[in-house]
Design a protein around this motif. Sequence first.
Motif, PDB file in Angstrom:
ATOM      1  N   SER A   1      -7.700  25.259 -17.024  1.00 52.20           N
ATOM      2  CA  SER A   1      -7.418  26.396 -17.909  1.00 52.20           C
ATOM      3  C   SER A   1      -8.437  27.514 -17.702  1.00 52.20           C
ATOM      4  O   SER A   1      -8.079  28.693 -17.600  1.00 52.20           O
ATOM      5  CB  SER A   1      -7.402  25.950 -19.368  1.00 52.20           C
ATOM      6  N   GLU A   2      -9.706  27.152 -17.598  1.00 51.55           N
ATOM      7  CA  GLU A   2     -10.751  28.169 -17.414  1.00 51.55           C
ATOM      8  C   GLU A   2     -10.649  28.823 -16.041  1.00 51.55           C
ATOM      9  O   GLU A   2     -10.736  30.058 -15.916  1.00 51.55           O
ATOM     10  CB  GLU A   2     -12.124  27.515 -17.581  1.00 51.55           C
TER      11      GLU A   2
ATOM     12  N   GLY B   1      -2.225  34.218 -17.301  1.00 54.22           N
ATOM     13  CA  GLY B   1      -2.099  35.332 -18.236  1.00 54.22           C
ATOM     14  C   GLY B   1      -1.350  36.516 -17.677  1.00 54.22           C
ATOM     15  O   GLY B   1      -1.365  37.609 -18.248  1.00 54.22           O
TER      16      GLY B   1
ATOM     17  N   SER C   1      -7.496  31.040 -15.715  1.00 49.07           N
ATOM     18  CA  SER C   1      -7.666  32.207 -16.584  1.00 49.07           C
ATOM     19  C   SER C   1      -8.572  33.238 -15.915  1.00 49.07           C
ATOM     20  O   SER C   1      -8.314  34.457 -15.975  1.00 49.07           O
ATOM     21  CB  SER C   1      -8.272  31.765 -17.919  1.00 49.07           C
ATOM     22  N   LYS C   2      -9.598  32.770 -15.231  1.00 48.96           N
ATOM     23  CA  LYS C   2     -10.498  33.684 -14.518  1.00 48.96           C
ATOM     24  C   LYS C   2      -9.783  34.376 -13.359  1.00 48.96           C
ATOM     25  O   LYS C   2     -10.072  35.549 -13.063  1.00 48.96           O
ATOM     26  CB  LYS C   2     -11.718  32.919 -13.996  1.00 48.96           C
TER      27      LYS C   2
ATOM     28  N   TYR D   1      -1.976  29.596 -17.479  1.00 48.07           N
ATOM     29  CA  TYR D   1      -3.300  30.075 -17.883  1.00 48.07           C
ATOM     30  C   TYR D   1      -3.685  31.381 -17.194  1.00 48.07           C
ATOM     31  O   TYR D   1      -4.679  32.000 -17.565  1.00 48.07           O
ATOM     32  CB  TYR D   1      -4.359  29.012 -17.572  1.00 48.07           C
TER      33      TYR D   1
ATOM     34  N   ASP E   1      -7.863  37.182 -15.024  1.00 44.01           N
ATOM     35  CA  ASP E   1      -8.767  38.226 -15.530  1.00 44.01           C
ATOM     36  C   ASP E   1      -9.341  39.057 -14.387  1.00 44.01           C
ATOM     37  O   ASP E   1      -9.446  40.290 -14.483  1.00 44.01           O
ATOM     38  CB  ASP E   1      -9.911  37.582 -16.320  1.00 44.01           C
TER      39      ASP E   1
END
Length: 385
Positions: free
Chosen positions: A318-319, A351, A322-323, A349, A326
């Motif tokens: 997830s991290e 996004g 997500s990065k 994740y 981003d």
Amino acid sequence: MSNSFKMVAKTLFGFEEVLARELRNLGAERVEIGNRMVSFYGDTGFMYKANLCLRTAIKILKPIASGRVRNEKDLYTFIQSIRWQEYLAIEDTFAIHATVNSTIFTHSHFISLKTKDAIVDQFRERTGERPSIDLDHPDLSLDVHIQGDLCTLSLDSSGGSLHHRGYRTATNIAPINEVLAAGLLLLSGWDGQCDFLDPMCGSGTMAIEAAMIACNIPANLNRKEFAFEKWLDWDMDLFEKIEESCLNKTRDFRYSIVGMDKEYSAVRKANVNVENANLTDFIKIKEGDFFESVKEIEGPLHMVFNPPYDERLEINISEFYSKIGDTLKRNYSNTNAWFITGNLESLKYVGLRPSRKIKVFNGKLEGKLVKYEMYAGSKRTKFQK
């Protein structure tokens, strides 16, 4: 094309259309798409060229006989009906690879053994001697395929899988297959008409394949040998003419190709492979963390990469993903970003909403090749959820 014969190019799932397009662009005749394969017609020179140039082919097979086999005796008789002295000399070695999809025959190893028996028995009956088996470096590689009761016997013109390009001597954990890398690039529409970045380059395979596509360099130019070089009808002069003709069709590339990785060991190995491929003039490998990077050019950027997922490395899914989202949103406007993942849950994740999803396989693991279009200015967040 005179003296044409049928051939079969094997490939990975999802690359059949790409391979068919490659074959048509090379000049193949009667191209037909199958399951993980494409059949086509060409002459001996084209067989040489297909092995040398095709980026998404694993093997090029030349069928020499087919027949109905309903039992062990039929198989033996069928194999013995072939005039093996046209393909093998007594002092030659050979190997057999069999694949079976049949209710009549269920064991590929048994098929290989019966094929071997039929071949050596024919030589013994005629000469009193027999050629030997060599599984590692045979003079002739044979492919036996049984579908139902139809047996097709082919000469394997490639030998080892064509993903063994010859340039990669240094690898990291789970390096991407060269045919898979080339296929992903071609599916992404990469044609060398803008700058390119692989932000998680590992041993550099994606960047190298991208450069070879951009410059129209034959995919297997650095390969040490092909199986057809040991055939009785091997024509070295013809092959050298084909190779020279292909090299004359290379093209200039005026943009940049960059591979980046946060691990120094990966950067070092990637540079070795780039040098082996003679592509140091076209590729820059640098140490850096994608999540701390920014786009360094003003124009459009094409990005294709193979991020880690939990099948290969222990990461926080997830991290990590997500990065990825981003970083693309913040720092990579005017970019078409493509990546492959074998963890389909990871995509939620990111996004961002992918504009394309293509089903592919990395080995036996099903995955997705996804595209994120990052626009400049007000369109930047168009594909955000």
